[in-house]
Design a protein around this motif. Structure first.
Motif, PDB file in Angstrom:
ATOM      1  N   LEU A   8      46.165  55.275 -31.422  1.00 44.43           N
ATOM      2  CA  LEU A   8      47.407  55.555 -32.140  1.00 44.43           C
ATOM      3  C   LEU A   8      48.591  55.640 -31.179  1.00 44.43           C
ATOM      4  CD1 LEU A   8      48.845  56.361 -34.751  1.00 44.43           C
ATOM      5  CD2 LEU A   8      48.314  58.729 -34.214  1.00 44.43           C
ATOM      6  N   LEU A   9      48.490  56.444 -30.162  1.00 49.74           N
ATOM      7  CA  LEU A   9      49.614  56.627 -29.231  1.00 49.74           C
ATOM      8  C   LEU A   9      49.361  55.903 -27.919  1.00 49.74           C
ATOM      9  CD1 LEU A   9      50.614  60.327 -29.873  1.00 49.74           C
ATOM     10  CD2 LEU A   9      51.552  58.256 -30.881  1.00 49.74           C
ATOM     11  N   PHE A  10      48.159  55.991 -27.402  1.00 51.78           N
ATOM     12  CA  PHE A  10      47.743  55.105 -26.318  1.00 51.78           C
ATOM     13  C   PHE A  10      47.115  53.918 -27.030  1.00 51.78           C
ATOM     14  CE2 PHE A  10      44.487  53.382 -23.487  1.00 51.78           C
ATOM     15  CZ  PHE A  10      45.224  53.165 -22.345  1.00 51.78           C
ATOM     16  N   ARG A  11      47.839  52.832 -27.105  1.00 48.66           N
ATOM     17  CA  ARG A  11      47.480  51.782 -28.051  1.00 48.66           C
ATOM     18  C   ARG A  11      47.240  50.452 -27.321  1.00 48.66           C
ATOM     19  NH1 ARG A  11      47.286  51.096 -33.318  1.00 48.66           N
ATOM     20  NH2 ARG A  11      47.784  49.063 -34.168  1.00 48.66           N
ATOM     21  N   VAL A  12      46.062  49.933 -27.512  1.00 47.36           N
ATOM     22  CA  VAL A  12      45.651  48.709 -26.835  1.00 47.36           C
ATOM     23  C   VAL A  12      45.536  47.585 -27.855  1.00 47.36           C
ATOM     24  CG1 VAL A  12      43.837  47.661 -25.437  1.00 47.36           C
ATOM     25  CG2 VAL A  12      44.342  50.107 -25.195  1.00 47.36           C
ATOM     26  N   THR A  13      46.170  46.484 -27.585  1.00 48.24           N
ATOM     27  CA  THR A  13      46.065  45.290 -28.430  1.00 48.24           C
ATOM     28  C   THR A  13      45.514  44.174 -27.561  1.00 48.24           C
ATOM     29  OG1 THR A  13      47.986  45.976 -29.734  1.00 48.24           O
ATOM     30  CG2 THR A  13      47.360  43.647 -29.848  1.00 48.24           C
ATOM     31  N   THR A  14      44.356  43.637 -27.943  1.00 51.90           N
ATOM     32  CA  THR A  14      43.792  42.568 -27.110  1.00 51.90           C
ATOM     33  C   THR A  14      43.867  41.231 -27.827  1.00 51.90           C
ATOM     34  OG1 THR A  14      41.479  42.622 -27.860  1.00 51.90           O
ATOM     35  CG2 THR A  14      42.131  44.253 -26.205  1.00 51.90           C
ATOM     36  N   TRP A  15      43.788  40.174 -27.052  1.00 54.11           N
ATOM     37  CA  TRP A  15      43.846  38.816 -27.597  1.00 54.11           C
ATOM     38  C   TRP A  15      43.029  37.895 -26.695  1.00 54.11           C
ATOM     39  CZ3 TRP A  15      45.748  35.390 -24.080  1.00 54.11           C
ATOM     40  CH2 TRP A  15      46.590  35.884 -23.075  1.00 54.11           C
ATOM     41  N   GLY A  16      42.690  36.754 -27.224  1.00 51.72           N
ATOM     42  CA  GLY A  16      42.057  35.745 -26.399  1.00 51.72           C
ATOM     43  C   GLY A  16      40.634  35.430 -26.779  1.00 51.72           C
ATOM     44  N   VAL A  26      47.867  44.144 -24.392  1.00 56.30           N
ATOM     45  CA  VAL A  26      49.107  44.897 -24.259  1.00 56.30           C
ATOM     46  C   VAL A  26      48.743  46.366 -24.439  1.00 56.30           C
ATOM     47  CG1 VAL A  26      51.468  45.192 -25.066  1.00 56.30           C
ATOM     48  CG2 VAL A  26      50.322  42.978 -25.352  1.00 56.30           C
ATOM     49  N   VAL A  27      49.115  47.173 -23.473  1.00 55.72           N
ATOM     50  CA  VAL A  27      48.832  48.604 -23.537  1.00 55.72           C
ATOM     51  C   VAL A  27      50.162  49.323 -23.747  1.00 55.72           C
ATOM     52  CG1 VAL A  27      47.786  50.562 -22.359  1.00 55.72           C
ATOM     53  CG2 VAL A  27      46.914  48.256 -21.936  1.00 55.72           C
ATOM     54  N   ASP A  28      50.296  49.907 -24.916  1.00 52.39           N
ATOM     55  CA  ASP A  28      51.564  50.543 -25.273  1.00 52.39           C
ATOM     56  C   ASP A  28      51.387  52.060 -25.304  1.00 52.39           C
ATOM     57  OD1 ASP A  28      54.215  50.721 -25.943  1.00 52.39           O
ATOM     58  OD2 ASP A  28      54.010  49.838 -27.931  1.00 52.39           O
ATOM     59  N   GLY A  29      52.470  52.751 -25.050  1.00 48.54           N
ATOM     60  CA  GLY A  29      52.458  54.207 -25.142  1.00 48.54           C
ATOM     61  C   GLY A  29      52.140  54.913 -23.840  1.00 48.54           C
ATOM     62  N   GLU A 130      35.859  39.548 -24.417  1.00 50.20           N
ATOM     63  CA  GLU A 130      36.970  40.410 -24.810  1.00 50.20           C
ATOM     64  C   GLU A 130      36.888  41.788 -24.182  1.00 50.20           C
ATOM     65  OE1 GLU A 130      38.978  43.508 -27.177  1.00 50.20           O
ATOM     66  OE2 GLU A 130      36.823  43.226 -27.005  1.00 50.20           O
ATOM     67  N   THR A 131      35.662  42.221 -23.902  1.00 45.85           N
ATOM     68  CA  THR A 131      35.514  43.583 -23.369  1.00 45.85           C
ATOM     69  C   THR A 131      36.115  43.737 -21.978  1.00 45.85           C
ATOM     70  OG1 THR A 131      33.300  43.117 -22.521  1.00 45.85           O
ATOM     71  CG2 THR A 131      33.440  44.035 -24.740  1.00 45.85           C
ATOM     72  N   ALA A 132      36.382  42.633 -21.294  1.00 48.34           N
ATOM     73  CA  ALA A 132      37.061  42.758 -19.996  1.00 48.34           C
ATOM     74  C   ALA A 132      38.396  43.467 -20.176  1.00 48.34           C
ATOM     75  CB  ALA A 132      37.268  41.373 -19.381  1.00 48.34           C
ATOM     76  N   MET A 133      39.074  43.186 -21.275  1.00 45.54           N
ATOM     77  CA  MET A 133      40.378  43.826 -21.488  1.00 45.54           C
ATOM     78  C   MET A 133      40.228  45.303 -21.838  1.00 45.54           C
ATOM     79  SD  MET A 133      41.889  41.221 -20.565  1.00 45.54           S
ATOM     80  CE  MET A 133      43.252  42.321 -20.210  1.00 45.54           C
ATOM     81  N   ARG A 134      39.124  45.649 -22.470  1.00 45.71           N
ATOM     82  CA  ARG A 134      38.871  47.070 -22.734  1.00 45.71           C
ATOM     83  C   ARG A 134      38.701  47.812 -21.407  1.00 45.71           C
ATOM     84  NH1 ARG A 134      35.417  47.590 -28.212  1.00 45.71           N
ATOM     85  NH2 ARG A 134      35.876  45.559 -29.111  1.00 45.71           N
ATOM     86  N   VAL A 135      37.974  47.163 -20.515  1.00 47.66           N
ATOM     87  CA  VAL A 135      37.749  47.793 -19.214  1.00 47.66           C
ATOM     88  C   VAL A 135      39.086  47.948 -18.469  1.00 47.66           C
ATOM     89  CG1 VAL A 135      36.666  47.455 -16.961  1.00 47.66           C
ATOM     90  CG2 VAL A 135      35.363  47.043 -19.064  1.00 47.66           C
ATOM     91  N   ALA A 136      39.909  46.933 -18.548  1.00 52.37           N
ATOM     92  CA  ALA A 136      41.211  47.003 -17.876  1.00 52.37           C
ATOM     93  C   ALA A 136      42.067  48.102 -18.487  1.00 52.37           C
ATOM     94  CB  ALA A 136      41.914  45.647 -17.982  1.00 52.37           C
ATOM     95  N   ALA A 137      42.089  48.162 -19.806  1.00 54.30           N
ATOM     96  CA  ALA A 137      42.864  49.211 -20.480  1.00 54.30           C
ATOM     97  C   ALA A 137      42.305  50.588 -20.146  1.00 54.30           C
ATOM     98  CB  ALA A 137      42.855  48.980 -21.985  1.00 54.30           C
TER      99      ALA A 137
ATOM    100  N   THR D  77      43.148  30.689 -36.530  1.00 52.33           N
ATOM    101  CA  THR D  77      41.754  31.084 -36.783  1.00 52.33           C
ATOM    102  C   THR D  77      41.642  32.458 -37.435  1.00 52.33           C
ATOM    103  OG1 THR D  77      41.578  32.138 -34.624  1.00 52.33           O
ATOM    104  CG2 THR D  77      40.957  29.801 -34.754  1.00 52.33           C
ATOM    105  N   GLY D  78      42.760  33.155 -37.591  1.00 51.69           N
ATOM    106  CA  GLY D  78      42.705  34.536 -38.060  1.00 51.69           C
ATOM    107  C   GLY D  78      42.672  35.532 -36.914  1.00 51.69           C
ATOM    108  N   SER D  79      42.447  35.052 -35.715  1.00 55.23           N
ATOM    109  CA  SER D  79      42.450  35.905 -34.522  1.00 55.23           C
ATOM    110  C   SER D  79      43.882  36.047 -34.016  1.00 55.23           C
ATOM    111  CB  SER D  79      41.555  35.291 -33.445  1.00 55.23           C
ATOM    112  OG  SER D  79      40.199  35.391 -33.822  1.00 55.23           O
ATOM    113  N   PRO D  80      44.130  37.042 -33.179  1.00 50.22           N
ATOM    114  CA  PRO D  80      45.508  37.272 -32.729  1.00 50.22           C
ATOM    115  C   PRO D  80      46.056  36.097 -31.914  1.00 50.22           C
ATOM    116  CG  PRO D  80      43.955  38.658 -31.527  1.00 50.22           C
ATOM    117  CD  PRO D  80      43.200  38.033 -32.640  1.00 50.22           C
ATOM    118  N   ILE D  81      47.286  35.786 -32.183  1.00 52.89           N
ATOM    119  CA  ILE D  81      47.961  34.672 -31.512  1.00 52.89           C
ATOM    120  C   ILE D  81      48.827  35.244 -30.400  1.00 52.89           C
ATOM    121  CG2 ILE D  81      49.596  32.773 -31.805  1.00 52.89           C
ATOM    122  CD1 ILE D  81      48.692  32.665 -34.772  1.00 52.89           C
ATOM    123  N   ALA D  82      48.487  34.882 -29.174  1.00 51.86           N
ATOM    124  CA  ALA D  82      49.292  35.324 -28.035  1.00 51.86           C
ATOM    125  C   ALA D  82      50.257  34.220 -27.643  1.00 51.86           C
ATOM    126  CB  ALA D  82      48.392  35.683 -26.856  1.00 51.86           C
ATOM    127  N   LEU D  83      51.517  34.587 -27.504  1.00 50.41           N
ATOM    128  CA  LEU D  83      52.549  33.646 -27.073  1.00 50.41           C
ATOM    129  C   LEU D  83      53.123  34.130 -25.745  1.00 50.41           C
ATOM    130  CD1 LEU D  83      54.496  33.251 -30.442  1.00 50.41           C
ATOM    131  CD2 LEU D  83      52.618  31.836 -29.580  1.00 50.41           C
TER     132      LEU D  83
END
Lengths: 356, 356, 356, 356
Positions: A8-16, A26-29, A130-137, D77-83
């Protein structure tokens, strides 16, 4: 919440996707003025990286992370932190069979059912890459939690072989390729995994993650419970089928006169005589170690042929050669640690918001 | 998201303490024109209600639900539906001991640690009384899901006694006070619970909830996974310490050549030869039954004295007399069913949003 | 986020229709240990209440608010606060005409278009009655902000008549039925509104709300901007068609050498030589007064017949008798103040979360 | 919601600073199987791009967008689009003065007040460069809305010069450097802007954005109002100080017998005799054009020296040389169009979720 964000406040959005040009998040907050550099994140990624022993996939990815925003002169600015890892080893091999065939245990069928389209190359978005980004976050989350909080994970079971908890030694985890805290279990695990690989199959695992130094008071009642958020976080890791907090399922077999951890007084305040609670009561941390455990199913990509159907409805068999982990649970350890860190960082900020 | 809300599009916000004037909830996001009356909700509440056998608390609450908004001439309007239940049996007895003492296994200590204040009467906000509103919301969720989806729960273990799954008969659940699908287990459970009660203690339980008729495609990858949301939903129920989907922890002991459910073709399309997945692959429903299981710890309120401390730091003992369930897991069955319904309804709306 | 909730951390969820049994809200995220009683909320509701002069609707509602949860022994507990107001004056009169006819300027047509059903009694969910709960929630927000923050609103224009800002006197607002800060404007406004009522029509208004004592640093860049959240909050009030911050639309006519507020130094730190910014730069508060202004269209319910169509597609005319405000803008003042308080309280908590 | 994300179901998260290595965004929630390529996005970016006339900044950025995820074989694809857009023209010039000095009208002071740190290079996160990602996301939103919805924006005022709406010609917008729909206004605007630039100052502007073809029924009552979300979206654009829907502030000067748009019947169903509502009643679209208007303050970066203070509290003056837009409002047109598209796409998905 959108489906590719977490917290919610420490917010991670992953893609790829596994075989696209890159993955990122993107790590927000993030609070401002925290010292942060790639070198704070890379070691965590290196722990997760493929190719480090014969018991994990031999794919070669350097997984070099770049910080693209949110850090200025070595410190966080409060702006969103974008991280990016280029995909290096996305071989342009023949994906024809995967294109047409639903692999048992994989998400091929369900992605197709949901979206009517799927990036079938290496599992696409469903890939554990995708879990690589979880580890980074998680590494950034760890900086927010600070040195007072220590998060460690271990594999406590592979297939039918469970460690002896009496022999638990955290130091040992770094000395074997299994994050195994029980040195005596290592040879048997090696043998079991070698056997599984030779037999063209794979094994499941159970991982335990512990956070010490977590202050009492994190979490929230009813729908913002610390343990509920941990459950979602762990269950959301690829291939996970079960999550426990503290005594977990064993609590169901206890009687009430042993399950509730009794409390005594010390000079430092109240303390508990046990930790069946796993550090959480009523959704709020007790100050004891927060203990989560999760079960990872065996790698679904195996050499043994399995019955399945094609996208056009023909019955067939599929077997997966190539570079797959014989036990994906092993590499889930740093991912579980990262999810623990992300959940705790989020709740630390949430607690600060409401309770100052 | 705030701590007392649940779901993204089918969104439930609950409020109220055990011994306040009332408890209630607001259910937002309900599609319009669905026939709805109190009589659609009351039966679910009645299943959860105290006092229905000697194995659950003898408190007397009629738990009569009122719809205060969002329904017009017998149909939902798309506006938020407010539900309210008056608290009838909030006896103004002496809560002095609870005021000062942290009960082991309860949230007394953690609420105090977090908020520096707590409504100690009957557990306040942490009381399982809150789950009445989950059950009510679940009844509305069930109307959204429609007749094609059936959600059923059962107790499959009490203390050390597990049912024989070979004897599973859903009809049986309504015939005994335990929601037990195995008639042969009932006498032993009766004896065990009577023994526990006589011994001044309590027992834990494992509940299994199954949803059939769920279409393939619900859920989402990565952080909106159906199984992750189910894990949070179940773990968020009072006293729950573990959650499994499908094979759950048993998956960790499997090898890859048996864990992935194979697929064959029928006239109706692909079908699976097993359901180790519990109806979810890659976070998305497969069309098979969605199966979740959760462990409930023993009731923490027991007659046996337990060591603890007071708010002012003195060591003492606490024992809880009065009207408590010897096994809170039993009444968790309708709650688990409700949470399943809420999660599925939310994902049904989410799926419709993205995929039409 | 669901459609009937507002705010991220200080989060208000409202429910209820104009002519249902009650309206209410749930306020979640309130910090613990804040003294709170009905008597802290009721005065704000009384300021908004109908029937206080001939320039507002003569409906009689005592609008007595009850706190149903979240407060214990006179202080907030951190649990959700449920507020409820019974609807007293929901006369069971003949709503037949409204049932069939879309009133111009009202939401009748759009609710029907969206939901295919509507509670036509008194506007149902679209009724300005809902704003009573905003006012109640705003009173709680004010307690979070504390005595250092003062929020005041005024009507600065009715129809074509704008106040002379040189004569602005906040004290005056309490002395006339218009919340008008310019005593000299009052007689003309009285005349204009009497004329409008006699003519069977209504007038619009512009309201200005100011918050002083807001510390610098609240808000956030890009999509959590304080001014963007204020814009949504004000535009979301019934009948509002425009929102300004600081200089607002007048800024468009300025040149750059006058619009940016210059900065000088005092013993207390930097201060600004003007407030065209309205207290917000880059989405973050400057420490100056936060100034928002909004335009309210004339009451749509008027005696003058207006052309429209019925639900079944017949052309007709509609005129609205009964007890309607000749200028809904007047009663929007406490609502605007409340929305300002809610937005600031939310951002105070958000700021505390990220920046400590 | 985190501070760098926008939208509930069509959800955009942006990142990046003006002078960092790149800027980017993640667009989540996009329906699957929509044809999408960089060539669908680039034209929108080109419209916003610097350097296209002497009335906008002469910085040279090709602003070439890359799609890094979420698109496979030319379809979503329904997955997040990173630009991602690389920053090309981030000259490593001397930012020393900006480092120390708070520029009037800019966010320098407030970022410092909030975070205690700021990336002062080119405005960092507060730079209008971020809006490139809004434009890119808006192009994707436009694909979701489909060809039936047309979104167009125009500058209707620069400084003191307003267009004659009688001469409105959308075609004209593409023929002049101002997105001006009134050819006769162009010469005067040219002169005014040349004058402003010579005088070392800048001018404000008003932009109007219109969406036609929007079906009735989008939006939601109370806190998910279409107009409230539009207000937040437009107010959140850099330098915007006011937002109107439909008649906007002019509605305050109307009487009720003219403000509510009357309704008549045609073969195609009900239609409105005016559009003071701006296409929104009760927060829900009417089917008429959705009309939003916003005021942009003059560019704060001007050559004329302005009084200010330094971070260390010394009084000084600052003047900004270099490549700045004499009227940032001009380039806000594609940004306003994009925000309109994003809000509508989000509400289209939300409507589909609840109402099918």
């Amino acid at each position: 919440m959108a489906s590719n964000s977490f917290g919610l406040l420490f917010r991670v959005t992953t893609w790829g996707e596994s075989h696209g040009p890159a993955i990122g998040c993107v790590v927000d907050g993030v609070p401002p003025r925290i010292p942060l550099a790639e070198s704070d994140i890379q070691p965590a990624l290196d722990r997760r990286r493929p190719g480090s022993s014969r018991f994990v996939t031999q794919r070669r990815e350097s997984d070099t992370v770049r910080i693209l925003s949110g850090v200025f002169e070595g410190r966080t600015t409060g702006s969103p932190i974008a991280l990016l890892i280029e995909n290096e080893d996305a071989r342009s091999r023949d994906y024809g069979p995967l294109k047409e065939t639903y692999r048992p245990g994989h998400a091929d069928f369900t992605y197709e059912a949901k979206y009517g389209i799927r990036d079938y190359r290496g599992g696409g978005r469903a890939s554990a890459r995708e879990t690589a980004m979880r580890v980074a976050a998680g590494a950034i989350a760890g900086k927010i939690l600070g040195d007072g909080v220590t998060i460690r994970g271990a594999v406590i079971r592979i297939g039918g072989l469970t460690i002896d908890r009496e022999r638990w030694d955290w130091e040992e985890c770094a000395r074997n390729p299994f994050f195994c805290p029980d040195a005596a279990s290592v040879p048997a695990w090696e043998a079991a995994l070698d056997d599984a690989r030779k037999a063209g199959t794979s094994l499941g695992a159970v991982i335990e993650v512990e956070a010490t130094g977590v202050p009492a008071g994190l979490g929230a009642p009813v729908y913002g419970k610390l343990d509920a958020d941990l459950a979602a976080a762990m269950m959301g890791i690829n291939a996970v089928k079960g999550v426990e907090i503290g005594a977990g399922f064993a609590a169901a077999a206890m009687s009430g006169d042993v399950s509730g951890d009794e409390i005594r007084m010390s000079d430092d305040g109240p303390y508990f005589l046990g930790n069946n609670a796993g550090g959480v009561l009523g959704g709020i941390s007790t100050g004891q170690p927060v203990v989560a455990r999760f079960a990872v199913k065996p790698t679904s990509s195996i050499r043994t042929p399995r019955r399945t159907v094609t996208a056009t409805g023909e019955e067939t068999e599929v077997s997966t050669g190539g570079r797959h982990d014989p036990c994906v649970g092993i590499r889930a350890v740093p991912v579980g640690e990262a999810m623990m860190a992300c959940v705790l960082a989020d709740h630390l900020l949430r607690h600060r918001a409401q309770c100052g």
